[in-house]
Design a protein around this motif. Sequence first.
Motif, PDB file in Angstrom:
ATOM      1  N   TYR A  32       0.811  -1.219   0.000  1.00 46.70           N
ATOM      2  CA  TYR A  32       0.000   0.000   0.000  1.00 46.70           C
ATOM      3  C   TYR A  32       0.848   1.273   0.000  1.00 46.70           C
ATOM      4  O   TYR A  32       0.327   2.364  -0.237  1.00 46.70           O
ATOM      5  N   ARG A  50     -11.802   7.358 -13.981  1.00 46.92           N
ATOM      6  CA  ARG A  50     -11.682   5.896 -13.989  1.00 46.92           C
ATOM      7  C   ARG A  50     -11.080   5.359 -15.285  1.00 46.92           C
ATOM      8  O   ARG A  50     -10.211   4.477 -15.263  1.00 46.92           O
ATOM      9  N   SER A 176      -5.954   1.031  -6.004  1.00 49.84           N
ATOM     10  CA  SER A 176      -6.121   1.571  -4.658  1.00 49.84           C
ATOM     11  C   SER A 176      -5.370   2.888  -4.480  1.00 49.84           C
ATOM     12  O   SER A 176      -5.871   3.815  -3.834  1.00 49.84           O
ATOM     13  N   VAL A 179      -7.490   5.484  -6.073  1.00 51.48           N
ATOM     14  CA  VAL A 179      -8.659   5.778  -5.238  1.00 51.48           C
ATOM     15  C   VAL A 179      -8.307   6.811  -4.176  1.00 51.48           C
ATOM     16  O   VAL A 179      -9.071   7.738  -3.896  1.00 51.48           O
ATOM     17  N   ARG A 180      -7.117   6.689  -3.608  1.00 47.57           N
ATOM     18  CA  ARG A 180      -6.709   7.601  -2.546  1.00 47.57           C
ATOM     19  C   ARG A 180      -6.206   8.940  -3.079  1.00 47.57           C
ATOM     20  O   ARG A 180      -6.344   9.968  -2.420  1.00 47.57           O
ATOM     21  N   GLY A 185     -13.730   7.386  -6.288  1.00 48.73           N
ATOM     22  CA  GLY A 185     -14.660   6.752  -5.358  1.00 48.73           C
ATOM     23  C   GLY A 185     -14.403   5.267  -5.218  1.00 48.73           C
ATOM     24  O   GLY A 185     -13.870   4.615  -6.129  1.00 48.73           O
ATOM     25  N   GLN A 186     -14.790   4.701  -4.088  1.00 49.24           N
ATOM     26  CA  GLN A 186     -14.594   3.276  -3.845  1.00 49.24           C
ATOM     27  C   GLN A 186     -15.276   2.428  -4.913  1.00 49.24           C
ATOM     28  O   GLN A 186     -14.705   1.450  -5.401  1.00 49.24           O
ATOM     29  N   THR A 187     -16.496   2.798  -5.280  1.00 48.89           N
ATOM     30  CA  THR A 187     -17.216   2.018  -6.290  1.00 48.89           C
ATOM     31  C   THR A 187     -16.538   2.106  -7.647  1.00 48.89           C
ATOM     32  O   THR A 187     -16.424   1.108  -8.375  1.00 48.89           O
ATOM     33  N   GLY A 189     -13.432   2.518  -8.061  1.00 52.07           N
ATOM     34  CA  GLY A 189     -12.240   1.687  -7.930  1.00 52.07           C
ATOM     35  C   GLY A 189     -12.545   0.232  -8.220  1.00 52.07           C
ATOM     36  O   GLY A 189     -11.797  -0.443  -8.949  1.00 52.07           O
ATOM     37  N   ILE A 190     -13.646  -0.274  -7.695  1.00 54.27           N
ATOM     38  CA  ILE A 190     -14.039  -1.656  -7.963  1.00 54.27           C
ATOM     39  C   ILE A 190     -14.422  -1.835  -9.425  1.00 54.27           C
ATOM     40  O   ILE A 190     -14.122  -2.861 -10.050  1.00 54.27           O
TER      41      ILE A 190
END
Length: 239
Positions: A32, A50, A176, A179-180, A185-187, A189-190
Amino acid sequence: MTIDDTVPQPLNSRGLMRLMTWLGPSFPVGAYTYSHGVEFAIEDGRVGKRDSVITWVEGVLAFGAGRIDGVLFCQAYHAACAGDLEGLIAIGIDADCRRGTAEMALEATAQGRAFVSTLGQVWDDALLANWAASMRTDGRLPSYPVAVAIAAVGADIDLRSALTAFFHAMVANLVSSAVRLVPLGQTDGIRAIAALENAVELAVKQAMETDPDDIGACAPLIDWTSMKHETQYTRLFRS
């Protein structure tokens, strides 16, 4: 030359759990803390939403460290299957020479050293321990993809499953970081990780079908962002 991955047998539940443990975020390799140049790429405006994150990570897999690490992983896997310690030492030395920047080298060796250290305290893998000790004697640190490949053989995990998990972990870590940093956003990112599934499968196929004599990469922009990151004024990541 096409690399055969028929030994060991296809993944069992114990092997799956080992891969999930070794390559999951709780395993203490410090993944990380690395962005692989993504931090500067974002600051420079090359990575943002994205779609650009997906494109960037696809480039890492197809043309950058993914291409190099995949072939090294396959070489190490087959040398470990044969119990060829001398061959593994040569592969480890070659891995040291394949890093385009100081920070890329740090990613590979710091994670490799942490992986070997933690695995050795929990599981008994004589070949991995002997290889790491031999590398230290030569004044070198263990490279992460080589170390994971050796461990996979020791745990009776087939090559395709091990390499797929390794690449997926690489993808998840790079996403990740975006994302940071973007922030993404987390979604989203997925969504990015899901969109990169085909790229992971292609990288695995490419690595398994590449003759070791043809190992190489061509990702100068990624190397450039890594170099620029070394002197970036404000940094959250180590690369």
